[in-house]
Scaffold this motif. Sequence first.
Motif, short mmCIF file in Angstrom:
data_model
loop_
_atom_site.label_atom_id
_atom_site.label_comp_id
_atom_site.label_asym_id
_atom_site.label_seq_id
_atom_site.Cartn_x
_atom_site.Cartn_y
_atom_site.Cartn_z
N ARG A 1 4.72 -6.16 8.37
CA ARG A 1 5.38 -6.84 7.26
C ARG A 1 4.85 -6.38 5.90
NH1 ARG A 1 5.24 -13.14 8.40
NH2 ARG A 1 6.52 -13.09 6.52
N THR A 2 4.05 -5.32 5.88
CA THR A 2 3.55 -4.82 4.60
C THR A 2 4.63 -4.04 3.87
OG1 THR A 2 2.68 -2.85 5.67
CG2 THR A 2 1.16 -4.70 5.40
N LEU A 3 4.53 -3.99 2.55
CA LEU A 3 5.40 -3.15 1.74
C LEU A 3 4.75 -1.78 1.62
CD1 LEU A 3 6.37 -5.54 -1.21
CD2 LEU A 3 7.79 -4.90 0.75
N VAL A 4 5.48 -0.75 1.98
CA VAL A 4 4.94 0.60 1.94
C VAL A 4 5.67 1.39 0.87
CG1 VAL A 4 4.48 2.70 3.25
CG2 VAL A 4 4.40 0.48 4.40
N PHE A 5 4.92 1.94 -0.09
CA PHE A 5 5.48 2.70 -1.19
C PHE A 5 5.13 4.17 -1.06
CE2 PHE A 5 5.23 -1.61 -2.89
CZ PHE A 5 6.45 -1.74 -3.56
N ASN B 1 4.23 -9.63 -7.40
CA ASN B 1 5.00 -9.65 -6.17
C ASN B 1 4.18 -9.35 -4.92
OD1 ASN B 1 7.40 -10.14 -7.58
ND2 ASN B 1 7.66 -7.95 -8.00
N ALA B 2 2.94 -8.88 -5.09
CA ALA B 2 2.16 -8.48 -3.92
C ALA B 2 0.69 -8.35 -4.28
CB ALA B 2 2.68 -7.14 -3.38
N VAL B 3 -0.13 -8.36 -3.24
CA VAL B 3 -1.51 -7.90 -3.35
C VAL B 3 -1.50 -6.45 -2.90
CG1 VAL B 3 -3.91 -8.25 -2.66
CG2 VAL B 3 -2.35 -10.21 -2.78
N ALA B 4 -1.95 -5.56 -3.75
CA ALA B 4 -1.82 -4.13 -3.47
C ALA B 4 -3.18 -3.48 -3.32
CB ALA B 4 -1.03 -3.44 -4.58
N LEU B 5 -3.21 -2.41 -2.54
CA LEU B 5 -4.38 -1.55 -2.49
C LEU B 5 -4.20 -0.48 -3.55
CD1 LEU B 5 -5.03 -1.10 1.34
CD2 LEU B 5 -6.35 -2.46 -0.29
N HIS C 1 0.86 -1.18 0.00
CA HIS C 1 0.00 0.00 0.00
C HIS C 1 0.89 1.23 0.00
CE1 HIS C 1 0.65 0.99 4.30
NE2 HIS C 1 0.67 -0.31 4.49
N ILE C 2 0.29 2.42 -0.06
CA ILE C 2 1.08 3.64 -0.03
C ILE C 2 0.91 4.32 1.32
CG2 ILE C 2 0.87 3.98 -2.51
CD1 ILE C 2 -1.03 6.35 -1.87
#
Length: 306
Positions: free
Chosen positions: A223-227, A241-245, A194-195
């Motif tokens: 553990r989320t990826l934050v952009f 690579n991910a499930v994104a919002l 997510h962002i």
Amino acid sequence: MARLLPGTRALRTFEAAARHLNFTRAADELGLTPAAVSHQIKEIEDQLDLALFNRTSRTIRLTEAGNVLFEASIDALDLLNRAVSRARKMTRGTALLKVTLDAQFATKWLMRRVDDFRQQKPGIELRFDITYDVRDFERDDVDIGIRFGTGKYPGLAAHRLFDNIIIPVCSPALLASGPPLNEPRDLFRHTLAHIDWSRQGVTWPNWSMWMHAAGVDDFDDSRTLVFGSSTDATQAALDGNAVALADFAMVANDLSQGRLVRPFELGIKVAPEFAYFLVYPEAVKDDARVAAFREWLIEEAAKTPT
């Protein structure tokens, strides 16, 4: 007397040095070396026969005379920038319309539709300023813009385009080969992206918010990826690579073309006061180019599924 005034380039160097109170940071901004900045400042001081900075081995600070020149240089450079912007708009004719907007809106929404405008209005040439920076219509060579915000921009007309609904998306390959996604808790076994965005007390929907809306109260977001941008988060989903919002309006084409899928229907609205707005100075609302683009864009926005 005119010979005693520093040129525009020297004035920009002085303004940057005075604003940063650091020759190295000023040099980075201007694309110069610290030695070049120091040399230009010394030339200005010699030319004016004034000490503009007090220097020590570690710091610099403006003298009283330096403060006076610094305030004047801000006004002078601003006035010149605005004049140059007006001059450019006057000389490029009436056929060209320059639109400023961010990269995501450009690539995911506008560019897929812009050929239709060009067919309808062949006499208007569109050019795009792709940036996340907020342009100043008086200082920058742009005519009209698309901004994400509250729509409250003094001196500007603002037209809300569409609501923003944030949904989970992933690639078909990830859905087919990864752990199954039958209920929200199954997302725990996937990488989630997510962002991180907040403004004026409003936070862009993240996975903690989505999980709460889904009735999951024990979600660990560590553990989320934050952009920093929606484009990067969506790309992580496209790459498998991910499930994104993601913003539904921005990924609607990827969904319809099968590049992304929507594992769950639940979506979260961004705070209602925030949206994409078409903006332009009130003074140009009757300009034929602005009116044509405004009418077309609002019509296209009304077709956007939310």
